[in-house]
Design an enzyme around this catalytic site. Sequence first.
Site, mmCIF file in Angstrom:
data_model
loop_
_atom_site.group_PDB
_atom_site.id
_atom_site.type_symbol
_atom_site.label_atom_id
_atom_site.label_comp_id
_atom_site.label_asym_id
_atom_site.label_seq_id
_atom_site.Cartn_x
_atom_site.Cartn_y
_atom_site.Cartn_z
ATOM 1 N N ASP A 36 0.869 -1.090 0.118
ATOM 2 C CA ASP A 36 0.046 -0.160 -0.172
ATOM 3 C C ASP A 36 0.784 1.217 -0.050
ATOM 4 O O ASP A 36 0.345 2.434 -0.229
ATOM 5 C CB ASP A 36 -0.863 -0.059 1.168
ATOM 6 C CG ASP A 36 -0.081 -0.207 2.637
ATOM 7 O OD1 ASP A 36 0.603 0.765 2.981
ATOM 8 O OD2 ASP A 36 -0.419 -1.434 2.928
ATOM 9 N N HIS A 92 7.194 -7.055 -1.584
ATOM 10 C CA HIS A 92 5.929 -8.012 -2.326
ATOM 11 C C HIS A 92 5.334 -6.794 -3.558
ATOM 12 O O HIS A 92 4.272 -7.024 -3.971
ATOM 13 C CB HIS A 92 4.814 -8.010 -1.488
ATOM 14 C CG HIS A 92 4.903 -9.308 -0.515
ATOM 15 N ND1 HIS A 92 4.377 -9.901 0.472
ATOM 16 C CD2 HIS A 92 5.901 -10.334 -0.604
ATOM 17 C CE1 HIS A 92 4.707 -10.870 1.171
ATOM 18 N NE2 HIS A 92 5.773 -11.291 0.297
ATOM 19 N N CYS A 125 3.318 0.686 -26.179
ATOM 20 C CA CYS A 125 3.039 -0.488 -26.821
ATOM 21 C C CYS A 125 1.638 -1.163 -26.905
ATOM 22 O O CYS A 125 1.382 -2.227 -27.869
ATOM 23 C CB CYS A 125 3.895 -1.777 -26.465
ATOM 24 S SG CYS A 125 3.457 -2.488 -24.873
ATOM 25 N N THR A 129 2.974 -9.191 11.659
ATOM 26 C CA THR A 129 2.936 -10.128 10.626
ATOM 27 C C THR A 129 2.907 -11.407 11.004
ATOM 28 O O THR A 129 3.921 -11.517 12.241
ATOM 29 C CB THR A 129 3.972 -10.077 9.462
ATOM 30 O OG1 THR A 129 3.910 -11.307 8.503
ATOM 31 C CG2 THR A 129 5.385 -9.594 9.917
ATOM 32 N N ASN A 157 2.768 -7.836 17.458
ATOM 33 C CA ASN A 157 1.544 -8.162 16.684
ATOM 34 C C ASN A 157 0.474 -8.133 17.847
ATOM 35 O O ASN A 157 0.610 -8.268 18.657
ATOM 36 C CB ASN A 157 1.860 -9.741 16.522
ATOM 37 C CG ASN A 157 1.599 -10.083 15.000
ATOM 38 O OD1 ASN A 157 0.670 -9.401 14.444
ATOM 39 N ND2 ASN A 157 1.671 -11.309 14.545
#
Length: 301
Positions: free
Chosen positions: A116, A142, A202, A238, A263
């Site tokens: 994000d 990622h 393209c 995470t 966490n």
Amino acid sequence: MAPSADKETFRELLASSRNIIIISGAGLSAPSGIPTYRGSSNSLWVQNSISFGTPEQFRINASASWKFYHLRRLICLSAKPNNAHRVLAVLNNPPTLSRIAPLAQQPLLHITQNIDESSLRVLDALPQDVQDIANEHTIQIHGSILRTRCTSCQHVLHSYDPFLAPALKDVQADDELQDIPVDKLPKRGGDSWAGSNRYGRCGGLLRPDVIWFGEVPPQLGEVARKITWCDLLIVVGTSALVKPASEFPSQVKHHGGKVAIFNMNRSEGDEEADFLFLGGCEETLADVLGVGEDIADFWTS
């Protein structure tokens, strides 16, 4: 031995650490209103098929994939960085880091699994020279949902435009049957493309520049080298269940380093931790690291 939640002991470790790496995940951005992929009944992987995270699904049904990522893109564009983003950002401020981790090599490396870009946007409050260095040392392992890559010429484009193709303006979250013709999906050169390859436009189909299951992050080699020398890995938001992030704590421990996890809830990766601080990272990070006043110097609200 169960991981410790002692703040003072952690601060002593922080003050003596030299090679500190931060890895963050969906829990970092969850307080900003960005749904997580795992871990709750409202997660995107529960509401939508996991197949949207594969290149095979994009080849089979680019329309459905683009709908999924377009809606997620809108959420990311409207989200604002939260206090946890600010904490990680202010660690790039040399006086702040020198106070809490005087031996640490500067700048810190931040590996984020989030797509994000909130960790980058929050840097705007810092001095320009600090921003530039922090950007260079933030690895979006990622990828980014705010970038596209042409499936034909591989050109990468960064855009804050909410609608990358006019046809996406009609997409609704509850319209499961909507189908957009491929020639109306985002493409290199946009809807005005008329068959000319002039200026490198393209006309190829664009895809989100995110790492899908089965794809290898392009900066993985650099990350692996850094992890080898890490003596303190700070894991934020995470569960670290997805490779390659799931392997980082054990790699750090194998080389004698320490692992601290921030966490919301316990997860499978906790057995690797030396420290575990549970709760919303937008609250626990500032408290444990003791950087509340530093944040106030750059962000007033």
